[in-house]
Design an enzyme around this catalytic site. Structure first.
Site, short mmCIF file in Angstrom:
data_model
loop_
_atom_site.label_atom_id
_atom_site.label_comp_id
_atom_site.label_asym_id
_atom_site.label_seq_id
_atom_site.Cartn_x
_atom_site.Cartn_y
_atom_site.Cartn_z
N GLU A 102 0.85 -1.20 0.00
CA GLU A 102 0.00 0.00 0.00
C GLU A 102 0.88 1.24 0.00
OE1 GLU A 102 -3.36 1.92 2.98
OE2 GLU A 102 -3.27 -0.26 2.76
N ASP A 104 0.23 5.39 0.53
CA ASP A 104 -0.84 6.24 1.04
C ASP A 104 -0.54 7.72 1.01
OD1 ASP A 104 -2.23 3.97 1.82
OD2 ASP A 104 -1.72 4.14 3.92
N GLU A 106 -2.95 10.59 2.85
CA GLU A 106 -4.16 10.87 3.62
C GLU A 106 -4.10 12.33 4.07
OE1 GLU A 106 -5.92 6.96 5.70
OE2 GLU A 106 -4.10 7.73 6.67
#
Length: 285
Positions: A102, A104, A106
């Site tokens: 993953e 990311d 955010e």
């Protein structure tokens, strides 16, 4: 939408793959599926604009129709304006399963006038805990800005408006896992995380400000598409230079500037958290 494909076989950093590379000028109707939100996510303008909304009942999200194994992914976002405390806008690549990979972005909302926090993380084989957080040098709610992920066999680089802010290098030769074999989907969601998102959960979501809305445009993927358990990429085009791209001296200087002036958390300096010693990549990167 412009779509061009050429087949070839590549050997890069020990990774052999026959990939179908695509330069995709995005259309949200063609490239993404709305996956949840019960009407709170909308594709507008003949596929040129996508909006996600959050209210007290539910947030919303979308997912790419295709999987990618390496690529340069660009997306322009305009984040929730005003009092966005408690909200999180997530934009990331991920595979599936307990040993998933993953990458990311955010965006953690805040009270009006206080800065957003850009939270980044990298998971390899199900293990994350590699958080770096930044303030931005602009107001991300006033206009669209480009957030990019460059993922190739050499490294993962996070960019904001073309400025590199973080690099996670391939250090497999030192026994550190690197995402290279699990194709990933692109995901994005807007959701309520008031228990932790703003000042550790001290500031809650003000639902009188709902619905909260984030907007997306100008998706672009120069990427290797995974299909039928194989992938194909063309290396004979300058448009595919991302496949072997790394930071030059100018890029290294820019990333140092960002990290000196705008980084507010780095897992590699959190001695209280890692009392038994920092993760190995911290001393090698």
């Amino acid at each position: 939408m412009y779509f061009r494909t050429i087949k070839t076989v590549l050997l890069i950093s020990g990774v052999v793959f026959t990939l179908l590379v695509s330069a995709l000028a995005g259309n949200f109707n063609q490239d993404f599926d709305i996956t949840w939100g019960d009407g709170r996510a909308k594709i507008l303008g003949n596929g040129q604009l996508l909006t996600l909304s959050l209210d007290k009942t539910s947030g919303s999200g979308f997912k790419s129709k295709k999987q990618y194994l390496f690529g340069k992914i660009d997306m322009q976002l305009k984040l929730v304006p005003g009092n966005s405390a408690g909200t999180v806008t997530a934009y990331y690549l991920s595979s599936l399963g307990s040993t998933h990979d993953e990458i990311d972005f955010e965006f953690l909302g805040n009270l009006s006038g206080d800065p957003y926090i850009l939270h980044t993380n990298v998971f390899t084989q199900g293990k994350g805990n590699r958080e770096q957080q930044f303030y931005l040098w602009f107001d991300p709610t006033k206009d669209f800005h480009t957030y990019s992920i460059l993922w190739n066999p050499r490294s993962i680089i996070f960019y904001v408006d073309g400025t590199p802010i973080r690099e996670f290098k391939n250090l497999e030769s030192n026994g550190i896992p690197f995402p290279k074999s699990q194709p990933m989907w692109i995901y994005s969601s807007l959701w309520d995380a008031e228990e932790w998102a703003t000042r550790g959960g001290l500031v809650k979501t003000d639902w009188s400000q709902a619905p909260f809305t984030a907007s997306y445009q100008n998706f672009n993927a120069q990427a290797c598409i995974w299909a039928s358990n194989s992938s194909s990429c063309s290396a004979n085009s300058s448009k595919n230079s991302w496949l072997t791209q790394s930071l030059d001296s100018s890029g290294q200087a820019r990333i140092k500037w960002v990290q000196k002036n705008y980084m507010i958390y780095n897992y590699c300096t959190d001695a209280k958290r890692f009392q038994q010693g920092f993760p190995p990549e911290c001393s090698l990167a």
